[in-house]
Design a protein around this motif. Structure first.
Motif, PDB file in Angstrom:
ATOM      1  N   SER A   8      22.297   1.601 -21.913  1.00 28.67           N
ATOM      2  CA  SER A   8      22.830   2.631 -22.804  1.00 28.67           C
ATOM      3  C   SER A   8      22.086   3.939 -22.566  1.00 28.67           C
ATOM      4  CB  SER A   8      22.711   2.208 -24.271  1.00 28.67           C
ATOM      5  OG  SER A   8      21.362   2.144 -24.671  1.00 28.67           O
ATOM      6  N   CYS A   9      22.863   5.012 -22.497  1.00 31.14           N
ATOM      7  CA  CYS A   9      22.317   6.346 -22.264  1.00 31.14           C
ATOM      8  C   CYS A   9      23.011   7.329 -23.201  1.00 31.14           C
ATOM      9  CB  CYS A   9      22.586   6.798 -20.829  1.00 31.14           C
ATOM     10  SG  CYS A   9      21.905   5.704 -19.572  1.00 31.14           S
ATOM     11  N   LYS A  10      22.293   8.372 -23.579  1.00 29.18           N
ATOM     12  CA  LYS A  10      22.918   9.411 -24.398  1.00 29.18           C
ATOM     13  C   LYS A  10      23.977  10.130 -23.573  1.00 29.18           C
ATOM     14  CE  LYS A  10      19.071  10.379 -27.452  1.00 29.18           C
ATOM     15  NZ  LYS A  10      18.076  11.358 -27.863  1.00 29.18           N
ATOM     16  N   GLN A  12      25.956  13.099 -22.091  1.00 27.55           N
ATOM     17  CA  GLN A  12      25.592  14.467 -21.733  1.00 27.55           C
ATOM     18  C   GLN A  12      26.393  15.476 -22.543  1.00 27.55           C
ATOM     19  OE1 GLN A  12      22.860  14.049 -20.443  1.00 27.55           O
ATOM     20  NE2 GLN A  12      22.957  14.562 -18.273  1.00 27.55           N
ATOM     21  N   PRO A  19      26.668   5.920 -27.375  1.00 24.05           N
ATOM     22  CA  PRO A  19      26.045   5.909 -26.045  1.00 24.05           C
ATOM     23  C   PRO A  19      27.062   5.617 -24.951  1.00 24.05           C
ATOM     24  CG  PRO A  19      25.539   3.884 -27.202  1.00 24.05           C
ATOM     25  CD  PRO A  19      26.267   4.774 -28.182  1.00 24.05           C
ATOM     26  N   HIS A  22      25.863   2.674 -18.402  1.00 25.34           N
ATOM     27  CA  HIS A  22      25.813   2.873 -16.956  1.00 25.34           C
ATOM     28  C   HIS A  22      25.236   1.626 -16.295  1.00 25.34           C
ATOM     29  CE1 HIS A  22      26.836   7.158 -17.119  1.00 25.34           C
ATOM     30  NE2 HIS A  22      26.155   7.154 -18.247  1.00 25.34           N
ATOM     31  N   TRP A  44      19.637   2.738 -10.506  1.00 25.78           N
ATOM     32  CA  TRP A  44      20.984   3.084 -10.980  1.00 25.78           C
ATOM     33  C   TRP A  44      22.014   2.963  -9.870  1.00 25.78           C
ATOM     34  CZ3 TRP A  44      21.283   3.615 -16.062  1.00 25.78           C
ATOM     35  CH2 TRP A  44      20.156   4.036 -16.769  1.00 25.78           C
ATOM     36  N   LYS A  49      21.532   9.521 -11.875  1.00 20.26           N
ATOM     37  CA  LYS A  49      20.910   9.156 -13.153  1.00 20.26           C
ATOM     38  C   LYS A  49      19.388   9.043 -13.051  1.00 20.26           C
ATOM     39  CE  LYS A  49      22.791   8.277 -16.333  1.00 20.26           C
ATOM     40  NZ  LYS A  49      23.108   9.261 -17.373  1.00 20.26           N
ATOM     41  N   SER A  73      14.708   4.728 -12.906  1.00 25.44           N
ATOM     42  CA  SER A  73      14.112   5.174 -14.167  1.00 25.44           C
ATOM     43  C   SER A  73      13.472   3.972 -14.836  1.00 25.44           C
ATOM     44  CB  SER A  73      15.170   5.732 -15.129  1.00 25.44           C
ATOM     45  OG  SER A  73      15.882   6.793 -14.590  1.00 25.44           O
ATOM     46  N   VAL A  75      13.325   2.216 -18.558  1.00 26.50           N
ATOM     47  CA  VAL A  75      14.042   2.222 -19.829  1.00 26.50           C
ATOM     48  C   VAL A  75      13.474   1.122 -20.716  1.00 26.50           C
ATOM     49  CG1 VAL A  75      16.172   3.146 -18.834  1.00 26.50           C
ATOM     50  CG2 VAL A  75      15.885   0.676 -19.017  1.00 26.50           C
ATOM     51  N   ARG A  79      17.563  -1.174 -24.600  1.00 29.67           N
ATOM     52  CA  ARG A  79      18.712  -0.401 -24.114  1.00 29.67           C
ATOM     53  C   ARG A  79      19.529  -1.142 -23.068  1.00 29.67           C
ATOM     54  NH1 ARG A  79      16.546   5.032 -21.992  1.00 29.67           N
ATOM     55  NH2 ARG A  79      18.690   5.114 -21.272  1.00 29.67           N
TER      56      ARG A  79
END
Length: 165
Positions: A8-10, A12, A19, A22, A44, A49, A73, A75, A79
């Motif tokens: 889950s990502c915020k 843009q 969310p 991705h 990713w 990302k 990344s 996380v 998430r």
């Protein structure tokens, strides 16, 4: 590690909205120096990302399979949404939720199965929709050895076979 997941990502466009999910592959799980708790290092699918390549503050935590400086990344584990294997997804959809086909097949054909659908009358009363023949269809579908095709649109798979075999 190595598992395909959704993260889950915020959004843009709307950071306060729901969310966005991705796809990524987990490359590392554990503590990250200077940060509390456990983290997942993910590579990713969408290479835009990422913010690093598995190296954070000069320390390599994992290696990405792709090439480039911004593939990955870290996380928080909360998430991450893990998928399920193919057989579990088929059992969930075509048998009862715990995958017990025999329990579904032995239900009385006269039992009423809620369809989850309803209509509102003009007097704003809610009427459940009864699907004629639903019990018979469910009994046939619960016999997995007889099914020749399945529809699992929207299912999230981590692998095609179960981890136990």
């Amino acid at each position: 590690v190595g598992e395909r997941v959704s993260v889950s990502c915020k959004s843009q466009e709307d950071p306060r909205g729901p969310p966005e999910w991705h796809k990524a592959c987990v490359r590392f799980v554990g503590p990250v120096e200077g940060y509390q708790g456990s983290w997942a290092g993910v590579e990713w699918d969408d290479q835009t990302k990422g913010i690093h390549d598995g190296v954070l503050d000069g320390r390599r935590y994992f290696t990405c399979k792709g090439t480039g400086p911004r593939l990955a990344s870290f996380v928080r584990l909360k998430r991450i949404k893990r998928g399920e294997d193919l057989l579990t997804a088929v059992r969930r959809k075509y048998c009862n939720d715990d995958g017990d086909a025999d329990a579904d097949a032995s239900k009385s054909s006269s039992s009423s199965v809620p369809s989850g659908m309803y209509i509102h009358t003009s007097s704003n009363r809610r009427l459940d929709v009864i699907l004629v023949g639903q019990e018979s269809v469910m009994q046939k579908q619960s016999k997995l050895e007889k099914i020749t095709s399945v529809y699992l649109c929207g299912s999230e798979f981590k692998q095609l076979v179960s981890e136990s075999g």
